[in-house]
Scaffold this active site. Structure first.
Site, PDB file in Angstrom:
ATOM      1  N   PRO A 116       6.069  -0.734   3.303  1.00 28.38           N
ATOM      2  CA  PRO A 116       7.520  -0.783   3.550  1.00 28.38           C
ATOM      3  C   PRO A 116       7.957   0.159   4.668  1.00 28.38           C
ATOM      4  O   PRO A 116       9.095   0.100   5.100  1.00 28.38           O
ATOM      5  CB  PRO A 116       8.124  -0.350   2.207  1.00 28.38           C
ATOM      6  CG  PRO A 116       7.064   0.461   1.538  1.00 28.38           C
ATOM      7  CD  PRO A 116       5.736  -0.018   2.054  1.00 28.38           C
ATOM      8  N   ASP A 175      -1.210  -2.089  12.734  1.00 27.70           N
ATOM      9  CA  ASP A 175      -2.656  -1.893  12.872  1.00 27.70           C
ATOM     10  C   ASP A 175      -3.180  -0.867  11.870  1.00 27.70           C
ATOM     11  O   ASP A 175      -4.314  -0.965  11.407  1.00 27.70           O
ATOM     12  CB  ASP A 175      -2.975  -1.415  14.292  1.00 27.70           C
ATOM     13  CG  ASP A 175      -2.599  -2.464  15.328  1.00 27.70           C
ATOM     14  OD1 ASP A 175      -2.714  -3.662  15.029  1.00 27.70           O
ATOM     15  OD2 ASP A 175      -2.179  -2.076  16.433  1.00 27.70           O
TER      16      ASP A 175
HETATM   17  N1  LIG Z   1       4.027   3.414   1.268  1.00 26.24           N
HETATM   18  C1  LIG Z   1       3.594   4.102   2.315  1.00 26.24           C
HETATM   19  N2  LIG Z   1       4.156   5.289   2.640  1.00 26.24           N
HETATM   20  C2  LIG Z   1       3.745   5.974   3.723  1.00 26.24           C
HETATM   21  N3  LIG Z   1       2.751   5.558   4.554  1.00 26.24           N
HETATM   22  C3  LIG Z   1       2.166   4.377   4.279  1.00 26.24           C
HETATM   23  C4  LIG Z   1       2.559   3.600   3.150  1.00 26.24           C
HETATM   24  N4  LIG Z   1       1.803   2.474   3.140  1.00 26.24           N
HETATM   25  C5  LIG Z   1       0.979   2.560   4.192  1.00 26.24           C
HETATM   26  N5  LIG Z   1       1.182   3.693   4.883  1.00 26.24           N
HETATM   27  C6  LIG Z   1       0.519   4.164   6.117  1.00 26.24           C
HETATM   28  O1  LIG Z   1       1.415   3.983   7.218  1.00 26.24           O
HETATM   29  C7  LIG Z   1       0.663   3.969   8.402  1.00 26.24           C
HETATM   30  C8  LIG Z   1       1.346   3.181   9.503  1.00 26.24           C
HETATM   31  O2  LIG Z   1       1.587   1.906   9.062  1.00 26.24           O
HETATM   32  P1  LIG Z   1       1.498   0.599   9.937  1.00 26.24           P
HETATM   33  O3  LIG Z   1       0.225   0.460  10.601  1.00 26.24           O
HETATM   34  O4  LIG Z   1       1.899  -0.499   9.003  1.00 26.24           O
HETATM   35  O5  LIG Z   1       2.688   0.764  11.005  1.00 26.24           O
HETATM   36  P2  LIG Z   1       2.778   1.414  12.428  1.00 26.24           P
HETATM   37  O6  LIG Z   1       1.946   2.627  12.536  1.00 26.24           O
HETATM   38  O7  LIG Z   1       4.207   1.531  12.738  1.00 26.24           O
HETATM   39  O8  LIG Z   1       2.211   0.294  13.340  1.00 26.24           O
HETATM   40  P3  LIG Z   1       0.913   0.213  14.281  1.00 26.24           P
HETATM   41  O9  LIG Z   1      -0.233   0.682  13.446  1.00 26.24           O
HETATM   42  O10 LIG Z   1       0.846  -1.234  14.660  1.00 26.24           O
HETATM   43  O11 LIG Z   1       1.163   1.116  15.451  1.00 26.24           O
HETATM   44  C9  LIG Z   1      -0.667   3.381   8.029  1.00 26.24           C
HETATM   45  O12 LIG Z   1      -1.695   4.160   8.556  1.00 26.24           O
HETATM   46  C10 LIG Z   1      -0.702   3.388   6.502  1.00 26.24           C
HETATM   47  O13 LIG Z   1      -1.840   4.062   6.012  1.00 26.24           O
HETATM   48  C1  LIG Z   2       4.021   3.228  33.598  1.00 30.53           C
HETATM   49  C2  LIG Z   2       3.623   2.082  32.745  1.00 30.53           C
HETATM   50  C3  LIG Z   2       2.365   2.349  32.052  1.00 30.53           C
HETATM   51  C4  LIG Z   2       2.104   1.357  30.994  1.00 30.53           C
HETATM   52  C5  LIG Z   2       0.750   1.522  30.434  1.00 30.53           C
HETATM   53  C6  LIG Z   2       0.537   0.602  29.334  1.00 30.53           C
HETATM   54  C7  LIG Z   2      -0.865   0.631  28.836  1.00 30.53           C
HETATM   55  C8  LIG Z   2      -0.839   0.099  27.458  1.00 30.53           C
HETATM   56  C9  LIG Z   2      -2.187  -0.158  26.898  1.00 30.53           C
HETATM   57  C10 LIG Z   2      -2.008  -0.456  25.459  1.00 30.53           C
HETATM   58  C11 LIG Z   2      -3.213  -0.145  24.696  1.00 30.53           C
HETATM   59  C12 LIG Z   2      -2.973  -0.309  23.251  1.00 30.53           C
HETATM   60  C13 LIG Z   2      -4.186   0.034  22.502  1.00 30.53           C
HETATM   61  C14 LIG Z   2      -3.970  -0.138  21.050  1.00 30.53           C
HETATM   62  C15 LIG Z   2      -4.251   0.768  20.190  1.00 30.53           C
HETATM   63  C16 LIG Z   2      -4.042   0.589  18.739  1.00 30.53           C
HETATM   64  O1  LIG Z   2      -5.277   0.575  18.095  1.00 30.53           O
HETATM   65  C17 LIG Z   2      -3.239   1.732  18.143  1.00 30.53           C
HETATM   66  C18 LIG Z   2      -2.828   1.380  16.744  1.00 30.53           C
HETATM   67  O2  LIG Z   2      -1.764   0.522  16.748  1.00 30.53           O
HETATM   68  N1  LIG Z   2      -2.061   1.991  18.918  1.00 30.53           N
HETATM   69  C19 LIG Z   2      -1.911   3.129  19.544  1.00 30.53           C
HETATM   70  O3  LIG Z   2      -2.710   4.010  19.499  1.00 30.53           O
HETATM   71  C20 LIG Z   2      -0.654   3.271  20.361  1.00 30.53           C
HETATM   72  C21 LIG Z   2      -1.017   3.625  21.776  1.00 30.53           C
HETATM   73  C22 LIG Z   2       0.108   3.316  22.691  1.00 30.53           C
HETATM   74  C23 LIG Z   2      -0.224   3.732  24.058  1.00 30.53           C
HETATM   75  C24 LIG Z   2       0.859   3.474  25.056  1.00 30.53           C
END
Ligand SMILES: Nc1ncnc2c1ncn2[C@@H]1O[C@H](COP(=O)(O)OP(=O)(O)OP(=O)(O)O)[C@@H](O)[C@H]1O
Ligand SMILES: CCCCCCCCCCCCC/C=C/[C@@H](O)[C@H](CO)NC(=O)CCCCC
Ligand SMILES: [Ca+2]
Length: 507
Positions: A116, A175
């Site tokens: 959530p 992710d």
């Molecule tokens: N109920 C919860 N309360 C707090 N943290 C949680 C809960 N459920 C899951 N999480 C943790 O929240 C973290 C982030 O969640 P999630 O990956 O869904 O979103 P995000 O970080 O915003 O997106 P992304 O990973 O795409 O950048 C996860 O690593 C997960 O372990």
């Molecule tokens: C001046 C313009 C410059 C723009 C550069 C853009 C380059 C973007 C490359 C994006 C790479 C994303 C890699 C993904 C990693 C994910 O496993 C991880 C979990 O969600 N995200 C981050 O670590 C979040 C990492 C976010 C990094 C920006």
């Protein structure tokens, strides 16, 4: 003036607008007979029908199927058929139901975890409003768990009894949430099969349950790179039709001890520092990455160390290929086998702004082609990208190329290798026994440097960003496990042919 035939697929020629349209049975979601006596359908969709039954055609049934919309989006569309006879209507409904029942790859019972708090904190709402109604229409039953804390889903999967009753696991989140599911499922599978995760050389047992991702995170790069868009309805439809996409998983070890699995990015230097900074700003939501990205770019820290890797010399592709991994990719359809002549190790010592290992393209809305545009989802390799120390201006040019058609690897300070295994040892870590002591000291020094940046001062250590999570060690060993998991996805489809279809037709 119409014809319908069933020959492996369901085909109808529509009388309206003289258009003809065929739908593969594999893309029919459900069929439902209309209750005309009460003048309405159970879910009230009757009002949407553009044509009502006539005296000549008093019986009707509705077929819900996948329609391809723009930018890899899938939508659920209904078409209603009117029949002159009740028996004919029944026959059609039964036949379509029988055809659907033969599609054994479709899930019937799913275990769903909702975070959530991921992304914009919309997970619960996205699931209830957009996904649950589609699962219900496709007669998929679910057990839903809204997580209460981080690692709730991972630990539940490791211990839950009767995992076999499910046809798949679905995570609603980003992710990080997907990573929890991967850790839960992979650990559970190794435990059930008596495999020791702490041995870096051990061959891991592939997971049998497929994983579905309903995107509700900040980056959603796994969903984006396997479906082509981070759209909850599209992902729900890929789950319903029972798609299957194998994926590689990297195992990360430190000192022969298991640390983590990674499916998308292992990044040291720039992406590690962006993540470390952004974790303190979670309250900003997805915008935290822009803020921390800009800040990290300005600090321009480089890190010294040694990268050793085993090149994947026997693969068909290279990271500089022009064609990306797409649905039906030939490299993905190859079965994984241990290469007979595993190549020797190459060693590169230097000062790096970034060391990135991309096991898939890592495409996301920020960078639609990703960190390694030609990386494959399931070829048993990861693309190791080394960005050496360079000027801020050149690093900016490299970063900007991630967002354009220009080649981000075509720069003198960047090199990329397709590898099966690699190691990183930061400078000052000469032997394993000294390592932790030295790391702790340097980390402290690094923090002082970070807090009081001075010209020419670069901290000794960065952190590894492992799919959006910080690893506790800088010295790591990584191995790729070919096709260890499967997703409810099919890879990114080539641009679709647009179709227009009328909503009503007659039999
Ligand atoms: N109920 C919860 N309360 C707090 N943290 C949680 C809960 N459920 C899951 N999480 C943790 O929240 C973290 C982030 O969640 P999630 O990956 O869904 O979103 P995000 O970080 O915003 O997106 P992304 O990973 O795409 O950048 C996860 O690593 C997960 O372990
Ligand atoms: C001046 C313009 C410059 C723009 C550069 C853009 C380059 C973007 C490359 C994006 C790479 C994303 C890699 C993904 C990693 C994910 O496993 C991880 C979990 O969600 N995200 C981050 O670590 C979040 C990492 C976010 C990094 C920006
Ligand atoms: Ca790969």
């Amino acid at each position: 003036n119409f014809k319908i035939s069933v020959c492996g697929f369901f085909q109808s020629a529509l009388t309206i607008d003289q258009q003809s349209h065929s739908v593969s049975v594999s893309e029919i979601l459900a069929v439902q007979e209309l209750d005309l006596e009460s003048g309405t359908k159970d879910d009230g969709r009757w009002q949407k029908m553009s044509q009502k039954p006539t005296e000549a055609y008093p019986y009707a049934f509705t077929v819900s199927y996948v329609r391809r919309a723009r930018k890899h989006r899938w939508r659920c569309t209904d078409v209603t058929f009117f029949c002159p006879e009740w028996a004919l209507c029944q026959q059609w409904v039964q036949t379509i139901k029988e055809q659907l029942a033969e599609l054994t790859s479709r899930p019937k019972h799913l275990l769903v975890y909702i975070n959530p708090y991921g992304g914009k904190q919309q997970g619960t709402c996205i699931y209830e409003q957009k996904v649950a109604p589609l699962f219900a229409r496709a007669s998929i039953s679910t057990d839903v768990i809204v997580t209460e804390h981080a690692n709730h889903a991972r630990d539940h999967l490791r211990t839950v009894a009767e995992l076999k009753q499910y046809d798949g696991v679905v995570c609603v989140g980003g992710d990080g949430m997907f990573s929890e599911i991967v850790h839960g499922l992979v650990s559970r599978t190794q435990k059930d099969n008596g495999v020791d995760q702490n041995s870096p050389e051990e061959k891991l047992v592939a997971c049998s349950l497929r994983i579905g991702i309903i995107p509700a995170g900040s980056t959603d790069c796994i969903c984006y790179g396997t479906v082509g868009i981070n759209d909850p309805v599209t992902s729900a439809l890929h789950i319903i039709v029972g798609d299957s996409q194998p994926m590689d998983v990297c195992s990360v070890h430190h000192n022969k001890t298991f640390l983590k699995y990674s499916v998308s990015l292992l990044g040291y230097g720039f992406y590690g520092d962006v993540l470390a900074d952004s974790e303190r700003k979670r309250w900003m939501g997805p915008a935290r990455y822009d803020f921390s990205g800009f800040k990290t770019f300005l600090t321009h820290h480089y890190y010294e160390g040694t990268v050793s890797f085993q090149p994947a010399t026997d693969t068909l592709g290279t990271p500089r290929d022009k064609s990306p991994c797409r649905a039906g990719c030939v490299l993905t359809s190859l079965l994984c086998s241990t290469p007979e002549n595993e190549g020797g190790w190459r060693v590169i010592r230097g000062k790096f702004l970034a060391i990135n290992a991309a096991s898939m393209s890592c495409a996301c809305p920020r960078s639609p082609k990703g960190l390694s545009p030609a990386a494959h989802l399931a070829d048993g390799t990861t693309d190791l990208i080394l960005v050496r120390k360079c000027s801020r201006f050149n690093f900016l040019r490299h970063l900007i190329r991630h967002t354009s058609k220009d080649d981000q690897f075509d720069m003198t300070f960047v090199e990329v290798h397709r590898v099966r295994r690699f190691r990183f040892l930061p400078r000052h870590c000469q032997n394993d026994s000294e390592q932790d002591l030295r790391e702790n000291g340097k980390r402290l020094f690094g923090q002082i440097c970070r807090d009081h940046p001075a010209r020419g001062c670069s901290p000794a250590f960065s952190s590894w960003n492992c799919d959006g999570e910080i690893l506790p060690h800088a010295a790591i060993e990584v191995g790729v496990h070919c096709q260890l998991i499967k997703l409810f996805a099919r890879g990114i489809e080539e641009p679709p042919v647009f179709e227009d279809v009328a909503a009503t037709c007659a039999i």
